[in-house]
Enzyme design. Sequence first.
Site, PDB file in Angstrom:
ATOM      1  N   GLY A   1       0.900  -1.155   0.058  1.00  0.00           N
ATOM      2  CA  GLY A   1       0.003  -0.202   0.096  1.00  0.00           C
ATOM      3  C   GLY A   1       0.755   1.198  -0.067  1.00  0.00           C
ATOM      4  O   GLY A   1       1.864   1.299   0.649  1.00  0.00           O
TER       5      GLY A   1
ATOM      6  N   ARG B   1      10.200  -0.923  -4.821  1.00  0.00           N
ATOM      7  CA  ARG B   1       9.072  -0.920  -5.536  1.00  0.00           C
ATOM      8  C   ARG B   1       9.089   0.478  -6.298  1.00  0.00           C
ATOM      9  O   ARG B   1       9.016   1.424  -5.768  1.00  0.00           O
ATOM     10  CB  ARG B   1       7.820  -1.193  -4.575  1.00  0.00           C
ATOM     11  CG  ARG B   1       7.718  -2.406  -3.983  1.00  0.00           C
ATOM     12  CD  ARG B   1       6.589  -2.945  -3.427  1.00  0.00           C
ATOM     13  NE  ARG B   1       5.513  -3.213  -4.407  1.00  0.00           N
ATOM     14  CZ  ARG B   1       4.248  -3.491  -4.336  1.00  0.00           C
ATOM     15  NH1 ARG B   1       3.722  -3.108  -3.170  1.00  0.00           N
ATOM     16  NH2 ARG B   1       3.395  -3.739  -5.257  1.00  0.00           N
TER      17      ARG B   1
ATOM     18  N   GLN C   1      -5.461  -8.790  -2.936  1.00  0.00           N
ATOM     19  CA  GLN C   1      -5.739  -7.842  -1.778  1.00  0.00           C
ATOM     20  C   GLN C   1      -7.085  -7.620  -1.510  1.00  0.00           C
ATOM     21  O   GLN C   1      -7.045  -7.239  -0.403  1.00  0.00           O
ATOM     22  CB  GLN C   1      -4.494  -6.721  -2.248  1.00  0.00           C
ATOM     23  CG  GLN C   1      -3.080  -6.802  -2.285  1.00  0.00           C
ATOM     24  CD  GLN C   1      -2.858  -6.850  -3.708  1.00  0.00           C
ATOM     25  OE1 GLN C   1      -3.613  -7.629  -4.476  1.00  0.00           O
ATOM     26  NE2 GLN C   1      -1.829  -6.368  -4.272  1.00  0.00           N
TER      27      GLN C   1
ATOM     28  N   ASP D   1      -1.325   4.626  -6.336  1.00  0.00           N
ATOM     29  CA  ASP D   1      -0.043   4.595  -6.101  1.00  0.00           C
ATOM     30  C   ASP D   1       0.691   5.765  -6.417  1.00  0.00           C
ATOM     31  O   ASP D   1       1.934   6.191  -5.883  1.00  0.00           O
ATOM     32  CB  ASP D   1       0.400   3.249  -6.628  1.00  0.00           C
ATOM     33  CG  ASP D   1       0.131   2.284  -5.708  1.00  0.00           C
ATOM     34  OD1 ASP D   1      -1.029   1.684  -5.922  1.00  0.00           O
ATOM     35  OD2 ASP D   1       0.778   1.753  -4.804  1.00  0.00           O
TER      36      ASP D   1
HETATM   37  O1  MRU Z   1       0.665  -3.770  -4.847  1.00  0.00           O
HETATM   38  P1  MRU Z   1       0.029  -3.424  -3.411  1.00  0.00           P
HETATM   39  O2  MRU Z   1      -0.768  -3.961  -2.735  1.00  0.00           O
HETATM   40  O3  MRU Z   1       0.922  -2.283  -2.689  1.00  0.00           O
HETATM   41  O4  MRU Z   1      -1.034  -2.153  -4.330  1.00  0.00           O
HETATM   42  C1  MRU Z   1      -1.768  -1.352  -3.361  1.00  0.00           C
HETATM   43  C2  MRU Z   1      -2.754  -0.335  -4.191  1.00  0.00           C
HETATM   44  O5  MRU Z   1      -2.735  -0.687  -5.321  1.00  0.00           O
HETATM   45  C3  MRU Z   1      -3.419   0.505  -3.289  1.00  0.00           C
HETATM   46  O6  MRU Z   1      -4.596   0.772  -3.991  1.00  0.00           O
HETATM   47  C4  MRU Z   1      -2.932   1.908  -3.209  1.00  0.00           C
HETATM   48  O7  MRU Z   1      -1.520   1.568  -2.798  1.00  0.00           O
HETATM   49  C5  MRU Z   1      -3.465   2.749  -2.327  1.00  0.00           C
HETATM   50  S1  MRU Z   1      -3.325   2.495  -0.900  1.00  0.00           S
HETATM   51  C6  MRU Z   1      -4.094   3.735   0.025  1.00  0.00           C
END
Ligand code: MRU
Length: 365
Positions: free
Chosen positions: A54, A90, A201, A242
């Site tokens: 996240g 990431r 997720q 993101d």
């Molecule tokens: O790959 P992830 O689980 O880190 O991706 C998370 C997302 O795409 C969320 O929607 C994004 O980080 C917003 S979190 C408040």
Amino acid sequence: MNIDGKPYRTILPAADGASVEVIDQTRLPFAFELKRLATLDEAAVAIRTMIVRGAPLIGVTAAYGLALGLRRDASDAGIDHAVETLAATRPTAINLRWALDRVAAKLREVALPERAAFAFAEAGRIAEEDVESCHAIGRHGAAILADLHKAKGRRLDVLTHCNAGWLATVDWGTALAPIYVAHEAGIPVHVYVDETRPRNQGAALTAFELNAHGVPHTVIADNAGGHLMQHGEIDVCIVGSDRTTASGDVCNKIGTYLKALAASDNRVPFYAALPFSTIDWTLDDGVAQIPIEERDGREVSHLTGRLADGGFATIEVVSPGSPVANPAFDVTPARLVTGIITERGVASANAEGLLSLYPERRPAA
Ligand code: MRU
């Protein structure tokens, strides 16, 4: 937010500044386990392997990771090494780079022996600000839900993708914060939760946190959203982000774009909820400019879950030998976004809309 009535945050700093504890999100929803991170490398591994994930939460974890790295080497070279190591974990979520840059910029002015403690405290300030921002996003987004509820006069059905709840931040979440605030205000909200292949997720994390907090919800296969929208079963979509460009393009978990297309075709409002730390003011074309993380194909070819006997297993689901691709994010162009819910209010998804909320970003005339 609550688990079994007990309030939790996703990251807890130790009082002596020597470590942080995080919820191991790779173990949810079947096991709730905390994991201690005491070194730069442990923080980097936790981000890369998605023990924490996240955008806002990986930013905060990276800031603490930098502080942990400085306990070993507080020199300028030590700062550079820690920033490079953490930034490489990431590539898509800008919050990670934003948090590292914020701490690193201040560190150069701090005397070497003080640097680790300073960075740890600054990471704590970022965490506190994230909680405040997410709560404010919740209040602004809940006002939209309250208006919709007034207009419809019945239960509101909200669709969300991936996990942009409190597990993805320090607390409250982004896309789920309006839902929590509305739920607590007595507005009847029901959430359709996209499972969010390949890592699930939605099915694992969003369902877990809504369940733990007592918010009515239903998990659906990723491909079901368009059908539900055509049949009038979704009143509004709210997703996280993101990285959002200065022009309002919203990068989020892979599959978000398809939901925005379906929402547009069915005139369902589509909002992205995000704090200022998610906006990349240097970019104006998300599709062309945002780096999209390509993850291990095993996330597509294999599934991990719980067996009937309580044990865990990873099984293969793709024809052996078939190549797989695993882009982890996509970009929803601003034209498909009804509005951007931020800690300062709701902006139109375009440069002027965002600048009206963040006038300090307006280029000097
Ligand atoms: O790959 P992830 O689980 O880190 O991706 C998370 C997302 O795409 C969320 O929607 C994004 O980080 C917003 S979190 C408040």
